[in-house]
Write an enzyme that holds these catalytic residues in place. Structure first.
Site, PDB file in Angstrom:
ATOM      1  N   ASP A  92       0.863  -1.174   0.000  1.00 45.44           N
ATOM      2  CA  ASP A  92       0.000   0.000   0.000  1.00 45.44           C
ATOM      3  C   ASP A  92       0.907   1.234   0.000  1.00 45.44           C
ATOM      4  OD1 ASP A  92      -2.370   1.648   0.524  1.00 45.44           O
ATOM      5  OD2 ASP A  92      -1.518   1.858   2.543  1.00 45.44           O
ATOM      6  N   ALA A 139       0.017   5.209   1.314  1.00 43.84           N
ATOM      7  CA  ALA A 139      -0.023   6.046   2.528  1.00 43.84           C
ATOM      8  C   ALA A 139      -0.091   5.217   3.808  1.00 43.84           C
ATOM      9  CB  ALA A 139      -1.223   6.989   2.465  1.00 43.84           C
ATOM     10  N   ALA A 161     -12.570  11.159  10.223  1.00 40.42           N
ATOM     11  CA  ALA A 161     -12.018  11.160   8.869  1.00 40.42           C
ATOM     12  C   ALA A 161     -11.128   9.951   8.625  1.00 40.42           C
ATOM     13  CB  ALA A 161     -11.231  12.447   8.621  1.00 40.42           C
ATOM     14  N   MET A 176     -10.538   4.740   6.238  1.00 36.11           N
ATOM     15  CA  MET A 176      -9.307   4.819   5.454  1.00 36.11           C
ATOM     16  C   MET A 176      -9.002   3.508   4.729  1.00 36.11           C
ATOM     17  SD  MET A 176      -7.217   7.084   4.592  1.00 36.11           S
ATOM     18  CE  MET A 176      -7.396   8.357   5.830  1.00 36.11           C
ATOM     19  N   LYS A 185     -11.806   6.663  -2.401  1.00 32.96           N
ATOM     20  CA  LYS A 185     -12.053   7.945  -1.735  1.00 32.96           C
ATOM     21  C   LYS A 185     -13.516   8.390  -1.841  1.00 32.96           C
ATOM     22  CE  LYS A 185      -7.797   8.006  -0.547  1.00 32.96           C
ATOM     23  NZ  LYS A 185      -7.575   7.047   0.543  1.00 32.96           N
ATOM     24  N   HIS A 240     -15.307   6.624   0.713  1.00 30.53           N
ATOM     25  CA  HIS A 240     -14.876   7.219   1.978  1.00 30.53           C
ATOM     26  C   HIS A 240     -15.756   8.452   2.284  1.00 30.53           C
ATOM     27  CE1 HIS A 240     -11.075   8.039   4.595  1.00 30.53           C
ATOM     28  NE2 HIS A 240     -12.088   8.695   5.111  1.00 30.53           N
ATOM     29  N   ARG A 243     -11.102  -1.379  -3.131  1.00 32.14           N
ATOM     30  CA  ARG A 243     -10.937  -2.291  -1.996  1.00 32.14           C
ATOM     31  C   ARG A 243     -12.226  -2.439  -1.207  1.00 32.14           C
ATOM     32  NH1 ARG A 243      -5.710   0.939   0.167  1.00 32.14           N
ATOM     33  NH2 ARG A 243      -4.140  -0.004  -1.159  1.00 32.14           N
ATOM     34  N   ASP A 245      -1.796  -1.002   5.841  1.00 34.12           N
ATOM     35  CA  ASP A 245      -2.013  -0.552   7.217  1.00 34.12           C
ATOM     36  C   ASP A 245      -3.481  -0.373   7.571  1.00 34.12           C
ATOM     37  OD1 ASP A 245      -1.726   1.777   5.375  1.00 34.12           O
ATOM     38  OD2 ASP A 245      -2.270   2.887   7.182  1.00 34.12           O
TER      39      ASP A 245
END
Ligand SMILES: *Cc1c(COP(=O)(O)O)cnc(C)c1O
Length: 631
Positions: free
Chosen positions: A16, A18, A49, A53, A57, A60, A165, A191
């Site tokens: 991944d 970030a 926020a 994650m 997006k 999100h 994802r 992560d």
């Protein structure tokens, strides 16, 4: 090895971005969400926020808008609920160049990433990357990382795939592009949970990164300023969250490199041993024990075990919870009458254990202690039997797993029968792997367990015994839970029911293991495979300069003891670690007066695996700089 059971080296690691390889603490993607909502007059906290994650997006944004706190603010300020058009509009704002530029600028490489990538390349491992970023943001991040020295072979973003994802499409596209398969040769590192989910759904191994990731959510400096206890607490909490999804955890990309995930290593230890993926898969569902579905399985197992050992109806079998020793203890403790006496042949640690059991149970016991590095001496056994008419039982180990010695079970069986005594044979590590029958061994009771040559997982043992002798033993047991007769009678009279909770998962896996023994071609074929494993092991190790403890004629194909090399710098611990790193788990020695280590050749292990083992051993010897080359 089955082609569907890949156990070779990792060929591809997909990282991944970030929070994993760039952007320590995963900040870059957080600020834009807070900003676009703030532009609409809505306050979103950092914690809110961060919640979704790892997702696309746009998803999100939608998840944030659906939070009750956010929805209420929206209603208040806009006088209407948050709807899908709002998702589109906010997402458009996220796509603005200022936003993507800010993301790239906040995406510095995580320390150690360049070295990690280098080490992977050196081993010929390919590197891929996926991200939940949209195309422009991803491009900014990828370009910046490349300028700093980290460039994966391929990086895909959500715009490259039909669904983001945790759908596995980006993983599959990378595997296809780089021509890497099967999925079990691939490791996904990330992560967040959606990130790990992407790896899982692709059938890859997964490693969750805690320390630098979104769930800890701190910069390197912030993390360093915490007390040790606070830091540990945050990292552990992140780990708990991730481990629900990932196979393994690593705090950090470089130090605990995902290149060496201890998955999936080969156990060259005879119990637990390496089992097939299909045997393990059976255990993924729970099973009730109250009805016939389960008890039919138990009954079937009992019958199949007897059939493996004899064609005669005079024998029956009992399954007993616990490891193999529990079944040895159940047998010794149950089938010897109160005034009985047992002669135990002891030429190794397992023979010694039988003696310990008899003594602990206050059973009259004659120990015939013999050298560990010779097969049991038939003359001495004959003499001991002739000398003492009060001996009612004889106990011996077939394959002494401590040395790898194969004892003359058949000759002892013949002798025992001639003297009219009852013969208890611990064939724990040989039954199912070496052809034998109740008739050939002369055993009245033969003991083995689920996790040896039948290639099941640990959890129960079994005894195949002469029915009439078992019937005689009612009431003799020195233990309640290890009462062999009671256990047998429960299974016999209640159609496969166990006394006390049975190891359901293990039992079903064992039934599957019996199927796989059949499909391999039965014990004779398995025996040939074990022999070939053993042959290649000894040939390869002798070539490297290792010496087996025993001469060829006494060795079993089950496990082989090797003497420590003479090089004084050799220690088992460092050798073990060097081998485990290469995905092979060896076994320490168990001989009293020689320094040895052992290598098992039973289980779901094939001659090609042994060739790899020998190559890995050569590499370990070189790394440790051991001087063992044969003269
Ligand atoms: C494995 C084994 C046992 C049983 O050992 P557990 O650790 O109780 O499973 C007993 N005898 C021999 C010869 C063995 O190889």
């Amino acid at each position: 090895m089955s082609e569907f059971d890949y156990r070779g080296p990792v060929k591809l690691v997909v990282f991944d971005w970030a929070g994993t390889t760039v952007d320590f603490g995963c900040f870059a993607p957080v600020a834009p969400f807070i900003q676009v909502y703030a532009d609409s007059g809505i306050e979103v906290t950092m914690e809110q926020a961060r919640g979704p994650m790892g997702m696309h997006k746009k998803d999100h944004i939608r998840v944030l808008g659906q939070l009750p706190e956010v929805g209420q603010q929206w209603q208040l300020i806009h006088n209407r609920p948050f709807v899908e058009d709002d998702v589109d509009e906010l997402y458009q704002r996220l796509l603005q160049p200022e936003v993507t530029q800010a993301i790239a600028e906040a995406s510095g490489l995580i320390p150690g990433m360049i070295e990690a990538a280098k080490r992977l390349r050196k081993r010929g491992v390919k590197i891929g990357a996926t991200t939940g970023y949209f195309r422009d943001a991803a491009k900014g991040v990828v370009d910046r990382a490349a300028r700093k020295g980290y460039a994966p072979d391929i990086s895909l973003c959500v715009d490259d795939v039909p669904t983001g994802r945790p759908a596995p499409w980006a993983m599959f596209a990378i595997m296809r592009e780089l021509d890497v398969y099967p999925p079990s040769a691939v490791v996904k590192v990330g992560d967040t949970v959606p990130d790990i989910g992407e790896g899982r759904n692709a059938g890859a191994w997964t490693v969750g990164i805690t320390r630098t990731g979104n769930d800890v959510g701190l910069t390197q400096e912030q993390l360093a300023s915490l007390s040790d206890a606070e830091r540990k607490q945050r990292i552990d909490a992140a780990g708990k969250n991730l481990l629900a999804a990932a196979h393994r955890l690593a705090a950090y990309i470089y130090k605990e490199t995902p290149v060496d995930p201890e998955i999936p290593y080969l156990l060259l230890t005879p119990g637990p041993l390496t089992t097939s993926r299909t045997v393990k898969e059976v255990m993924l569902s729970d099973f009730c024990t109250w009805d016939n579905d389960y008890n039919d399985i138990v009954t079937d197992i009992r019958q199949r075990l007897v059939k493996l050992a004899t064609a005669s109806d005079d024998y029956t079998s009992v399954l007993m919870q616990g490891s193999g020793t529990f079944s040895v203890e159940a047998t010794i403790g149950s089938v010897i009458p109160p005034a009985g006496k047992i002669l135990i042949v002891n030429n190794g640690a397992y023979g010694n254990r039988m003696v310990q059991i008899a003594r602990r149970l206050n059973i009259d016991c004659v120990e015939l202690k013999l050298p560990e590095v010779r097969p049991a001496d038939i003359e001495k056994i004959a003499t001991a039997l002739a000398a003492d008419n009060s001996i009612t039982h004889v106990g011996m180990v077939h394959c002494e797993t401590s040395t790898g010695m194969l004892n003359p079970a058949e000759e002892v069986g013949k002798l025992t029968r001639e003297h009219g005594r009852v013969y208890i044979l611990d064939a724990m590590s040989s039954f199912g792997g070496i052809p034998m029958t109740m008739e050939s061994t002369g055993a009245d009771f033969l003991v083995s367990s689920a996790n040896k040559c039948i290639q099941g997982v640990p959890g129960f043992g079994f005894v195949i015994g002469k029915r009439s002798l078992l019937e005689d033993s009612k009431g003799w047991a020195r233990s309640l839970s290890l009462d062999l007769y009671d256990q047998w009678w429960e299974m016999e009279s209640k159609h496969g029911k166990w006394r006390y909770t049975s190891p359901t998962h293990v039992v079903r896996a064992f039934a599957r293991a019996l199927d796989e023994l059949d499909s391999e071609g039965g014990v004779a074929v398995r025996y040939e495979r074990y022999r070939e494993n053993h042959r290649r092991l000894v040939a390869g190790y002798e070539q490297l300069g290792f010496r087996p403890l025993l001469p060829a004629e006494w060795r079993s194909p089950i496990i082989t003891s090797f003497l420590y090399p003479e090089d004084p710098s050799f220690t088992f611990d460092t050798f073990y670690a060097a081998m485990k790193k290469r995905r092979f788990v060896l076994y320490p020695g168990k001989v009293s007066d020689a320094d040895t280590f052992r290598v098992g050749t039973i289980g779901h292990v094939y001659p090609e695996d042994i060739d790899e083992l020998v190559a890995a051993t050569a590499a370990a010897v070189e790394e440790l700089n051991l001087k063992i080359a044969a003269a």
